[in-house]
Design a protein around this motif. Structure first.
Motif, short mmCIF file in Angstrom:
data_model
loop_
_atom_site.label_atom_id
_atom_site.label_comp_id
_atom_site.label_asym_id
_atom_site.label_seq_id
_atom_site.Cartn_x
_atom_site.Cartn_y
_atom_site.Cartn_z
N ASP A 115 0.95 -1.45 0.07
CA ASP A 115 0.01 -0.12 0.01
C ASP A 115 0.81 1.10 -0.11
O ASP A 115 0.99 2.12 0.89
CB ASP A 115 -0.87 -0.05 1.23
CG ASP A 115 -1.92 0.92 1.15
OD1 ASP A 115 -2.15 1.75 0.31
OD2 ASP A 115 -2.90 0.95 1.87
N LEU A 116 1.46 1.57 -0.97
CA LEU A 116 2.53 2.53 -1.29
C LEU A 116 2.16 3.17 -2.75
O LEU A 116 2.17 2.47 -3.63
CB LEU A 116 3.84 2.32 -1.20
CG LEU A 116 4.42 1.84 0.39
CD1 LEU A 116 5.84 1.42 0.39
CD2 LEU A 116 4.23 3.24 1.37
N ALA A 117 2.43 4.62 -2.64
CA ALA A 117 2.44 5.20 -4.09
C ALA A 117 3.43 6.55 -3.98
O ALA A 117 3.54 7.07 -2.91
CB ALA A 117 0.85 5.63 -4.43
N ALA A 118 3.81 6.87 -5.03
CA ALA A 118 4.58 7.92 -5.39
C ALA A 118 3.97 9.06 -6.09
O ALA A 118 3.54 8.86 -7.29
CB ALA A 118 5.98 7.51 -6.12
N LEU A 119 4.07 10.34 -5.61
CA LEU A 119 3.85 11.23 -6.30
C LEU A 119 4.84 12.50 -6.61
O LEU A 119 5.89 12.36 -6.07
CB LEU A 119 2.80 12.23 -5.33
CG LEU A 119 1.24 11.54 -5.37
CD1 LEU A 119 1.12 10.30 -4.77
CD2 LEU A 119 0.26 12.69 -4.41
#
Length: 375
Positions: A115-119
């Motif tokens: 559950d990780l995301a990059a912006l």
């Protein structure tokens, strides 16, 4: 008056003299002064961590809600949870602690359901950032600090404090006791050096507290919250910098319309498995429903020899267009050395109730039996 600096200096000198054998414990610093200095030192640590880290903690607005995140590089890379941005637009709004708002692109997501995301913010440089702690450096019992935006934007950059309660190397998670709420998702978990040791992704369920007459009088929290460990974050950042992250979320998809079985006065045998509803990433839950009345005495028992069962009860508030699921009670052990989960209670009000069958650890599956009496 004894000042904190003087106390701290006295403690240091006192310790050196004790070590050298120049003084004895009988004439050392009074315990009350030591305790006061320790408390003041802890307060100073929390203040320093907040002042250092909060400029790099942001609120992420996806058009339908918000979450938290934090900047990991001066050129605008931001980390948050995948579930904060997975179902929203590819461009989101990032709000800094000073009120400024800028746009950020959703660049990608971690593989394998992490559950990780990059912006990424473009056009800005020299942004404040938060360093990561070394992999494997966190231990159970460590003090931790959480900064994020719980509940609404009005509470942006709220500081909470707790400790690491448990570490699961297998699942790449750490359990912590800091007070968190919806909206904290994606925010940093910090150690006493102000380094990131985890990314908060899930808070505990609340339960109603009852008076002796069975009337709900308040809400309690178990203090069980979860974060993705910095070890997995290091892996994700390495993949991010090499362009090897997913363009779409890899979180397990929820089943669309599921038929929720009615539970009456009988035993029900079933199996908890990956095809069931996802409570949190890699944690599965089966749901059952029944109609109840205020004051109705109900006993629910959940048994399994294949996983550590957790039993939950929710009241379904249908007064608004979108139903609300209000936690009523939760149990994961009937007693010492008895892993059977059981709830004995009087229902707080008339209406629809959901029973949740889940586990104490992520990824657990297996057969179970649920027994219902009084419904």
């Amino acid at each position: 008056m004894t000042t904190p600096k003087l106390i701290s200096k006295f403690i240091s000198i006192n310790a050196l003299l004790l070590t050298a054998g120049i003084i004895t414990p009988a004439i050392s610093l009074h315990p009350s002064l030591v305790q006061r200095a320790v408390a003041q030192s802890a307060q100073s640590t929390a203040t320093q961590i907040y002042q250092q880290a909060s400029p790099a903690v942001v609120t992420i607005k996806n058009g339908s809600g918000h979450g938290s995140g934090f900047i990991v590089s001066a050129d605008g890379w931001i980390i948050t949870n995948a579930h904060v941005v997975a179902n929203g637009p590819r461009i989101v709004t990032v709000k800094f602690n000073d009120g400024r708002q800028v746009s950020a692109d959703v660049i990608g997501f971690a593989h394998h359901g992490v559950d990780l995301a990059a912006l990424k913010i473009y056009g800005l440089t020299n942004l404040p950032s938060i360093p990561l702690s070394p992999a494997g450096s966190t231990q159970v019992g460590d003090d931790i600090f959480v900064i994020g935006t719980p509940l609404t934007e009005d509470y942006q950059n709220t500081l909470a404090r707790g400790m690491v309660s448990r570490i699961s190397q297998q699942n790449g998670t750490l359990q912590h006791s800091a007070n968190t709420n919806p909206g904290n998702s994606g925010g940093p978990i910090l150690n006493r050096q102000g380094q990131v040791v985890g990314v908060h992704f899930s808070g505990d369920l609340q339960g109603l507290v009852y008076s002796p007459t069975g009337r709900p009088i308040g809400v309690t929290k178990s203090g069980i919250n979860f974060a993705i460990s910095v070890d997995r974050l290091h892996t994700f950042l390495k993949a991010m910098r090499s362009g090897k992250i997913s363009r779409v979320s890899t979180l397990p998809k929820q089943s669309q319309k599921r038929s929720i079985p009615q539970l009456a006065n009988r035993n029900f045998n079933a199996r908890l498995e990956k095809t069931d509803i996802q409570l949190t990433p890699q944690t599965f839950i089966d749901l059952y429903q029944f109609q109840g009345k205020a004051g109705q005495s109900v006993t629910l028992t959940l048994k399994s020899d294949e996983f550590n069962p957790v039993l939950q009860l929710f009241f379904v508030d249908q007064s608004s267009p979108k139903p609300k699921y209000i936690p009523v009670a939760k149990n994961d052990d009937r007693g010492p050395a008895d892993f059977t989960a059981q709830l004995n209670l009087s229902l707080p009000q008339d209406g629809l109730y959901y029973i949740g069958v889940t586990t104490s650890d992520r990824g657990e599956q297996g057969r179970y039996q649920i027994q219902a009496k009084g419904i």
